[in-house]
Design an enzyme around this catalytic site. Structure first.
Site, mmCIF file in Angstrom:
data_model
loop_
_atom_site.group_PDB
_atom_site.id
_atom_site.type_symbol
_atom_site.label_atom_id
_atom_site.label_comp_id
_atom_site.label_asym_id
_atom_site.label_seq_id
_atom_site.Cartn_x
_atom_site.Cartn_y
_atom_site.Cartn_z
ATOM 1 N N GLU A 295 8.209 0.635 -10.806
ATOM 2 C CA GLU A 295 7.117 0.643 -11.789
ATOM 3 C C GLU A 295 6.342 1.974 -11.819
ATOM 4 O O GLU A 295 5.137 2.005 -11.547
ATOM 5 C CB GLU A 295 6.164 -0.519 -11.530
ATOM 6 C CG GLU A 295 6.839 -1.876 -11.675
ATOM 7 C CD GLU A 295 5.910 -3.058 -11.454
ATOM 8 O OE1 GLU A 295 4.745 -2.851 -11.056
ATOM 9 O OE2 GLU A 295 6.348 -4.204 -11.672
ATOM 10 N N GLU A 414 12.859 -7.305 -11.412
ATOM 11 C CA GLU A 414 11.907 -8.355 -11.054
ATOM 12 C C GLU A 414 11.770 -9.284 -12.246
ATOM 13 O O GLU A 414 11.707 -8.825 -13.386
ATOM 14 C CB GLU A 414 10.521 -7.788 -10.716
ATOM 15 C CG GLU A 414 10.463 -6.923 -9.476
ATOM 16 C CD GLU A 414 9.049 -6.395 -9.206
ATOM 17 O OE1 GLU A 414 8.081 -6.926 -9.816
ATOM 18 O OE2 GLU A 414 8.912 -5.459 -8.414
#
Length: 683
Positions: A295, A414
């Site tokens: 991220e 994820e």
């Protein structure tokens, strides 16, 4: 253990004819009893440790369709089953019986079913020598399958990513700040990894935060003990036939986010970490892949500006790993979009990077937690509605069109929903959550995306190695291969007294055939208990009256709609009346409304001032966020309002709260904050 170059252990399957047993090179046992007519059983021990083991059993029906199957065998060495999945396993001494569950009761001719279990052993762990399926002995031929190892030549990125499906994150562990157990999970063990493999996962994502284990600039030397621990877990996973995706995790927001103001410092530190990781793992097998960063995000740099920093980090990562030699020459490298976002501009930016690198062993990664208001339960998004579904479908379509159809594999590194946690029960209505999970896995599979479940301990209990909610796991596992049917709701609410009327649900068949309703192993009677007209499933008054029993508040019974594949859809028959709230006093730090829930459960809460404007946090909506602003406590009989809610409520201004319950009941209540004091009254 040699942490530099781990051996690979692969369970091999050997035939069993009568009493023939074979011991694998790994020390694990594997057998296969084959039947020339009737049935074939493939029994293998996929993991073994002192005193314990995991076994997987495949049952193939070679004859006519078998209903209500039971598989029986006797353990020769005193083994005992302690936990099973996809079957109900019981034992009397050494004699063991595995019985179907509601969703896998039949095995068509030529078809197979499978189940698994964890067990204990002492002294020896010999495999069973004979099995019977519904009384038919599965003897079979003694022909041994080929043990020729698979080819060891190059594997494409697309093939390698496909082989990682499905994957599982060891979240909140090696990425935790303060140490491996600082965020509440136990140390990673070989038994955990063996369990993960036994549950059907083929890869793990290993998030690691490095910052707390680095020396000073300019070398930023990784603490050798920390690097050894990461290598140890990596090697354990590989030895248990789990592919591994290793990354740099929370460093992304801890210090890498400062790249716009400390460009050279951040880049130097990032390059130092990857230089060390590339060197340490360069001789590891291809089943280990690297992910550049989790991220990526940059303070003050969003959109195209953030894309540019993400591109720079991905290119630096690529150059370091490819230039480090060994197996890194063609190791799978995984690159994220900015914040692993799947909006089209973010996908396009990463596509440009990957195209420019012109490296066939690069994959893209995104994360997916669903439509944000549904994922956290805010703004009234309490159901898996058309807007939630459109967001899901659009995400996978964009990813497919941008990458997969152009030969670039994608890993959804994820996925879950943001506010689901075993410590926050009730944020999401169970059936609506199952619809989301089912649809996510289907669309990912349909669009060729490999999924890696984010599990920070909310799904698999790492202390007991059991699923906290086996029903959720059944949707995960089923979704890897097939769809499941659902319905408009999984709740039928009936009043405590008075006449009970027929109730209609709408079936969502998802391309499957509807096969009827069951209560346990007892089928309900079509016509007398229910009728079907198109997709409208109507439960008759007589059936609901019987299912309601004594009409005690709460769930009176559970029935299930069975389809031609997948997990049956559960429907709870619930007796409830509108909840009753009482007056209360308290403080902004502790305010509880006495509540008689009377069989109902809370869906959401609205908050408005007298003039109709929205009160509390996120004042763009009247519907507040579940749990951070409010929560039910069913055992205590209270509704709790949180400090975060009162912090953004005007002093002295009455606020009308509307509590929405899953039955459809709406109850209003008024609260007024005066300083730190709060009063509440039922309206």
């Amino acid at each position: 253990m040699n942490l530099q170059s781990p051996p690979r252990t692969r369970a091999r399957l050997f035939a069993v004819a009568a009493a023939v047993l074979a011991l694998l090179a790994t020390g694990l046992l594997g057998t296969s009893a084959q039947a020339a007519q009737g049935c074939r059983v493939d029994y293998r021990v996929s993991a073994q440790w002192p005193g314990g083991f995991t076994a997987n059993v495949g049952v193939t029906n070679l004859g006519d369709r078998v209903d209500d199957w039971e598989l029986k065998w006797a353990f020769p060495s005193g083994q005992q089953v302690t936990q099973a999945w996809n079957a109900d396993v019981t034992a009397s001494g050494a004699n063991t019986t595995a019985k179907h569950l509601s969703y896998n009761r039949s095995i068509a001719s030529g078809s197979s079913t499978s189940f698994g279990f964890n067990g204990t052993w002492s002294g020896a762990n010999e495999a069973p020598t004979a099995f019977t399926l519904n009384g038919v002995t599965c003897t079979g031929s003694t022909e041994e399958p080929s043990t020729t190892p698979p080819p060891t030549g190059p594997v494409s990125a697309m093939e390698q990513v496909a082989a990682m499906q499905p994957g599982w994150n060891i979240g909140n562990t090696l990425d935790a700040l303060g140490g491996e157990t600082a965020w509440g999970n136990p140390m990673i063990t070989e038994e955990l990894l063996a369990t993960v493999k036994s549950q059907g996962f083929n890869s793990i994502r290993l998030p690691v935060t490095w910052d707390e284990n680095l020396g000073p600039a300019p070398d930023y030397t990784i603490d050798p003990a920390w690097l050894d621990r990461v290598a140890q877990v990596t090697d354990w996973a590989l030895e248990h036939d789990l592919r591994v995706l290793l990354n740099i995790h929370h460093d992304s927001w801890m210090w890498m986010s400062a790249m716009p103001t400390d460009h050279d410092g951040v880049l130097s530190k990032y390059e130092a970490i990857w230089t060390q990781l590339a060197d340490r793992f360069k001789d590891h097998p291809a089943e280990l892949a690297f992910e550049s960063v989790n991220e990526p995000q940059f303070t003050g740099a969003e959109g195209a500006a953030g894309d540019a920093y993400t591109d720079e980090l991905n290119r630096a990562f690529h150059a370091i790993v490819r230039g480090s030699g060994g197996n890194n020459d063609d190791r799978l490298l995984v690159m994220p979009t900015l914040v692993t976002n799947a909006e089209q501009p973010r996908l396009d930016a990463l596509k440009t990077t990957i195209d420019d690198l012109d490296d066939p062993m690069v994959a893209a990664t995104i994360h997916f937690y669903g439509f944000w208001p549904f994922s956290v339960n805010i703004a009234g998004f309490t159901t898996y509605n058309a807007e939630v579904e459109a967001d899901l479908v659009g995400t996978f379509q964009r990813v497919n069109d941008t990458f997969v159809d152009n030969g670039i594999p994608v890993i959804m590194g994820e996925w879950a929903v943001l506010n689901y946690d075993h410590n926050r029960p009730g944020v999401h209505e169970h059936g609506e959550l199952m619809k989301f999970f089912e649809a996510t896995e289907f669309h990912a599979r349909d669009k060729g995306v490999t999924t890696m479940l984010w599990d920070a301990g909310q799904f698999l209990n790492r202390n007991t190695l059991q699923w906290r909610d086996p029903h959720i796991y059944s949707y995960f596992r089923s979704g890897w291969t097939t769809r499941s049917g659902t319905a408009s709701t999984d709740r039928v609410h009936l009043p405590k007294s008075g006449a009970i009327d027929a109730e209609t649900l709408i079936l969502n068949r998802n391309g499957l055939g509807f096969e009827g309703l069951w209560q346990g192993d007892t089928p309900l009677a079509q016509g007398a208990d229910y009728t079907v007209s198109g997709d409208a499933l109507t439960l008759t008054s007589a059936a609901l009256t019987r299912l309601a029993g004594d009409r005690a508040y709460g769930v009176n019974s559970t029935i299930e709609a069975r389809f031609s594949a997948g997990v049956p859809w559960r429907v709870n028959v619930i007796t409830s009346d509108p909840p009753v709230l009482s007056n209360a006093t308290g403080t902004t730090a502790s305010f509880a409304i006495p509540t008689l829930f009377r069989g109902d459960q809370l869906a959401t809460m609205e908050a408005e001032y007298a003039d109709g404007t929205n009160a509390g946090p996120a004042n763009w909506t009247s519907y507040k966020e579940f749990w951070s602003n409010f929560q039910p406590d069913y055992s205590a009989g209270t509704l709790l309002l949180k400090t975060d809610f009162f912090n953004e409520v005007d002093d002295g201004q009455p606020v009308t709260l509307t509590f929405h319950f899953h039955s459809g009941a709406q109850i209003t209540y008024e609260v007024t904050k005066t300083g730190t004091s709060v009063t509440g009254s039922a309206t």
